[in-house]
Enzyme design. Structure first.
Site, mmCIF file in Angstrom:
data_model
loop_
_atom_site.group_PDB
_atom_site.id
_atom_site.type_symbol
_atom_site.label_atom_id
_atom_site.label_comp_id
_atom_site.label_asym_id
_atom_site.label_seq_id
_atom_site.Cartn_x
_atom_site.Cartn_y
_atom_site.Cartn_z
ATOM 1 N N CYS A 122 56.198 -15.885 -8.446
ATOM 2 C CA CYS A 122 55.804 -14.521 -8.788
ATOM 3 C C CYS A 122 56.305 -14.188 -10.185
ATOM 4 O O CYS A 122 57.491 -14.357 -10.489
ATOM 5 C CB CYS A 122 56.360 -13.532 -7.768
ATOM 6 S SG CYS A 122 55.947 -11.805 -8.129
ATOM 7 N N CYS A 160 53.806 -12.436 -5.575
ATOM 8 C CA CYS A 160 54.129 -12.479 -4.154
ATOM 9 C C CYS A 160 53.337 -11.388 -3.434
ATOM 10 O O CYS A 160 52.639 -10.590 -4.064
ATOM 11 C CB CYS A 160 55.629 -12.282 -3.947
ATOM 12 S SG CYS A 160 56.214 -10.651 -4.477
ATOM 13 N N PHE A 176 48.057 -20.836 -11.604
ATOM 14 C CA PHE A 176 49.368 -21.252 -12.104
ATOM 15 C C PHE A 176 50.235 -21.897 -11.021
ATOM 16 O O PHE A 176 51.463 -21.906 -11.124
ATOM 17 C CB PHE A 176 50.115 -20.073 -12.747
ATOM 18 C CG PHE A 176 49.303 -19.328 -13.760
ATOM 19 C CD1 PHE A 176 49.031 -19.881 -15.000
ATOM 20 C CD2 PHE A 176 48.772 -18.087 -13.470
ATOM 21 C CE1 PHE A 176 48.259 -19.208 -15.932
ATOM 22 C CE2 PHE A 176 48.001 -17.395 -14.387
ATOM 23 C CZ PHE A 176 47.742 -17.960 -15.618
ATOM 24 N N GLU A 216 38.615 -27.018 -10.598
ATOM 25 C CA GLU A 216 37.967 -25.697 -10.575
ATOM 26 C C GLU A 216 36.767 -25.705 -9.624
ATOM 27 O O GLU A 216 35.669 -25.227 -9.941
ATOM 28 C CB GLU A 216 37.535 -25.282 -11.990
ATOM 29 C CG GLU A 216 38.666 -25.239 -13.005
ATOM 30 C CD GLU A 216 39.692 -24.138 -12.703
ATOM 31 O OE1 GLU A 216 39.418 -23.278 -11.850
ATOM 32 O OE2 GLU A 216 40.772 -24.151 -13.321
#
Length: 271
Positions: free
Chosen positions: A209, A241, A77, A153
């Site tokens: 985060c 985080c 992400f 990927e």
């Protein structure tokens, strides 16, 4: 303005599909879903393509200029796929270069015919079990016309190092690689870190985060599955985080202990 090379078309020979230049620029929010899928050529077509001129000495195959390798890494992400597509646009220049995208066929979250970002934008690609099969799938004539190769990927390709060396050093390709540098245990994932010594540039991305909003460098797995390769999205992973990664490991271990105790009680109850 730089243009994106993204659409699939057949060469005049009809033997191999190749991604060709587009005239429209890449928008600030990618919207590539309008492009059709890239269809793999048949084995017969690939063989015919080879017979038309695939042979030749290593000296003849040597490009007149060396290629490049650019690496994009980070946790899940972090926008690695979006950055890959943008970098491909940059390397495509003004539309004079042909581009092909590759991803691992292990990544079937959004289908196998496209590289797809987490917000749903997509671009047609080749889904392959290993990178070494790319030239054969595409055909030698088409491969020779590709200038830029994007790999998404990349952690799933065991032959990443060898492919990048060959494509950049021998074949003169510009190779843009995006992948996870670490797994959910913060260990090296695949061969992505192995190509950093080969790279012209390395970009380390961060996410946010999910628990506090600070910069996230790590990927936390939310399930009890322990195998390294586990395909999944937000249902399985979240970016965190350092503090919440450490806290998460404590919670996961405590949960595992509790579940193991409960399982043991159930087993003993039936004895």
């Amino acid at each position: 303005m730089r243009s994106l090379l993204a659409a699939s078309t057949f060469l005049r020979s009809g033997a191999s599909p190749l991604l060709r230049p587009l005239s429209r620029p890449l928008p600030s929010r990618l919207n590539l879903s309008r492009f059709g899928p890239v269809r793999p050529v048949s084995a017969a077509a690939a063989a015919a393509d080879k017979s038309r001129g695939g042979g030749g000495s290593a000296m003849e195959a040597q490009p007149s200029y060396p290629g490049e390798i650019h690496v994009i890494v980070g946790p899940m992400f972090a926008g690695k796929t979006t950055a890959l597509l943008r970098r491909v646009q940059v390397e495509a220049g003004t539309g004079s270069r042909n581009v092909a995208l590759i991803k691992s066929d292990k990544d079937n979250r959004y289908g196998l015919d496209s590289v797809v970002t987490h917000d749903g934008t997509k671009m047609p690609c080749w889904a392959l079990p290993e990178l070494s099969s790319f030239q054969d799938k595409l055909g030698t004539e088409a491969y020779d016309k590709v200038d830029v190769i994007g790999i998404d990927e990349a952690q799933f390709f065991d032959d990443l190092h060898d492919f990048c060396c060959k494509a950049a050093d021998r074949d003169g390709k510009i190779v843009v690689v995006a992948g996870l540098d670490g797994d959910y245990k913060r260990n090296k994932f695949g061969s992505v870190l192995d190509i950093i010594p080969l790279a012209d540039s390395v970009t380390k991305l961060t996410a946010r985060c999910e628990l506090c909003g600070r910069r996230a460098f790590f990927t936390l797995r939310k399930t009890r599955e322990t195998k390294t390769e586990l395909i999944g999205g937000a249902d399985v992973y979240m970016p965190v985080c350092r503090q919440h990664y450490l806290d998460g490991q404590i919670v996961i271990e405590a949960t595992r202990i509790v579940l193991d105790l409960e399982k043991s009680k159930v087993i003993h109850a039936f004895k």
